[in-house]
Design an enzyme around this catalytic site. Sequence first.
Site, PDB file in Angstrom:
ATOM      1  N   HIS A  30     -24.664  85.726  -7.212  1.00  0.00           N
ATOM      2  CA  HIS A  30     -25.546  86.808  -7.657  1.00  0.00           C
ATOM      3  C   HIS A  30     -24.749  88.015  -8.147  1.00  0.00           C
ATOM      4  CE1 HIS A  30     -28.624  84.436  -5.779  1.00  0.00           C
ATOM      5  NE2 HIS A  30     -28.142  84.626  -4.568  1.00  0.00           N
TER       6      HIS A  30
ATOM      7  N   HIS B  76     -32.466  81.797  -6.778  1.00  0.00           N
ATOM      8  CA  HIS B  76     -31.731  80.556  -6.534  1.00  0.00           C
ATOM      9  C   HIS B  76     -32.353  79.417  -7.323  1.00  0.00           C
ATOM     10  CE1 HIS B  76     -31.622  83.059  -2.852  1.00  0.00           C
ATOM     11  NE2 HIS B  76     -30.336  82.867  -3.008  1.00  0.00           N
TER      12      HIS B  76
END
Lengths: 331, 331
Positions: free
Chosen positions: B57, B219
């Site tokens: 991320h 995700h």
Amino acid sequence: MKKLINKPEDVVVDAMRGIEAAHSGLVKAFYDPNYLIRADAPVQGKVALVSGGGSGHEPLHGGFVGMGMLDAACPGPVFTSPTPDQMLEASKAVNGGTGVLHIVKNYTGDCMNFEMAAELLSMEGVQVESVIINDDVAVQDSLYTAGRRGVGATVLVEKMAGAAAEQRRTLAEVAEVARKVNAHSRSMGMALTSCTVPHRGEPTFSLPDDEIEIGIGIHGEPGRRRVKIAPAAEIVPMLTEPVISDLALNSGDEVLAFVNGMGGTPSIELYIVYNELAKILAGHGVKIARNLVGSYITSLEMQGCSITLLRLDDELTQLWDAPVKTAALRW
Amino acid sequence: MKKLINKPEDVVVDAMRGIEAAHSGLVKAFYDPNYLIRADAPVQGKVALVSGGGSGHEPLHGGFVGMGMLDAACPGPVFTSPTPDQMLEASKAVNGGTGVLHIVKNYTGDCMNFEMAAELLSMEGVQVESVIINDDVAVQDSLYTAGRRGVGATVLVEKMAGAAAEQRRTLAEVAEVARKVNAHSRSMGMALTSCTVPHRGEPTFSLPDDEIEIGIGIHGEPGRRRVKIAPAAEIVPMLTEPVISDLALNSGDEVLAFVNGMGGTPSIELYIVYNELAKILAGHGVKIARNLVGSYITSLEMQGCSITLLRLDDELTQLWDAPVKTAALRW
């Protein structure tokens, strides 16, 4: 083609309106002809820096308009030179009475159109100097270029010449800084994937699932060769060694190391590349005194990276460290 | 799988070494267990902010370590929670004697492991508060979550709580700021493409060439629905209207508007999205008082974006404007 855009023909203006809306304190946008200028332009007594080129390389150049960097940016259509009237109007809008420096990436269309704009400005009594950026060691000539292409060094030139202009150096002096940065910079890029120009709708080139292109240009122009995908520890030397060699770096030299993402490359990969680059330079005894890691000169959503090294001296280090306040670069 | 990496199992450590090499003035890295801390940690008398979560991320969270934001970040494996010992060691390393705030995105593994770390810290006499971020309006529960997922608001919480800590507010007060930012933030994302987790080597999900996923998780978790690719002017309302509605924004309200890239999205597209967002908010009479446009909480090389809106008041605006100096955010 899947992109977050409206009509392909509106991409440039829609993005300009977004920049204008997001950064109204920093930039003002003008349309038809299209250009962006510093919100406080013209800055009287300061040499004005104007750059531009095809769109699709964002944040270059519009993201670099502001204090300490560019006074104006002229975005052409995607991967296509802006027109002389854009450069003419932008230059007149930001001229603070001490001349305008044109920062031009070495592509045939850009050179021709900036040259024409410079002639028109001269006829109107505006003093203009032009600096051509040609730092890409990958190929000698290319699809769109006589001589080397201008790539990553453009960001460094805009930052350092911008800092010199803020110090109220003369036009000749600011141009000298820009030429010095270009002369001491070399770059090379690579692509994992192609990119798709919106109005074409198809990828610019095709690359097999297990191959990468070493020496890619920022418009997807062919590079040196295609090789099988390999670990970063093997790819990064393919980019770095030619740069080190062409720049004739020696042990003890200090550099600014710039790892640039091509637009679709995540940050985690850029830092993995930086780690490999740092090891290679340490092996040569070259010290990274400054660095920049991020996507600053891109090729739409292309995945890949480029590496630029700039040999530093005290003057350039100070110009790099000087304050900058733009949409994409600030400290 | 084409990525700029070495071995899939080395991705996190290689990237940490890159961050450490590039930003040695800002951060220090520790390995086994893995965490990054402010170079000047512990800052005596200042509440310490610790965050973390799965890698992939970036720049979240390691890129936000530094003055005015996080004291420490704990990177887990890609898309997998870090372990309690990472959080424990990081918290002890940055504790300046006035307690530690854990900023936790609402995913089951993260919550469980941060809770365990907090218990261990309490046993060692360290005062800990935890704040759970759960701003994603797309789905109520998800593959990895009971309740809403934590996404874009995390960046805003880390910035504003970080500023509050710099003002030497107490642990309870800094936690209160974090909870307030979370309570006043809502987000929703979308994907044009999937992403590939390095150790899996295959895309997380498949999306037909002409479809996009609205409400995607960071995700690659399923969102609300799949629709045909459409112009930005149609996609942006699909993300924005649920956020406006859930946040109960009214005409006259002021917001921070955050357009976030998912990792593979070029800057030009994010500004096109911002332009559409600005039009929608203007239509609701909502004023964008502050904004952030860029790729700050990503999903590897996924293409797409998310939109976060935060209802501002004077306190939050001041905390946003306060100085920050990290690898990824600085002013």
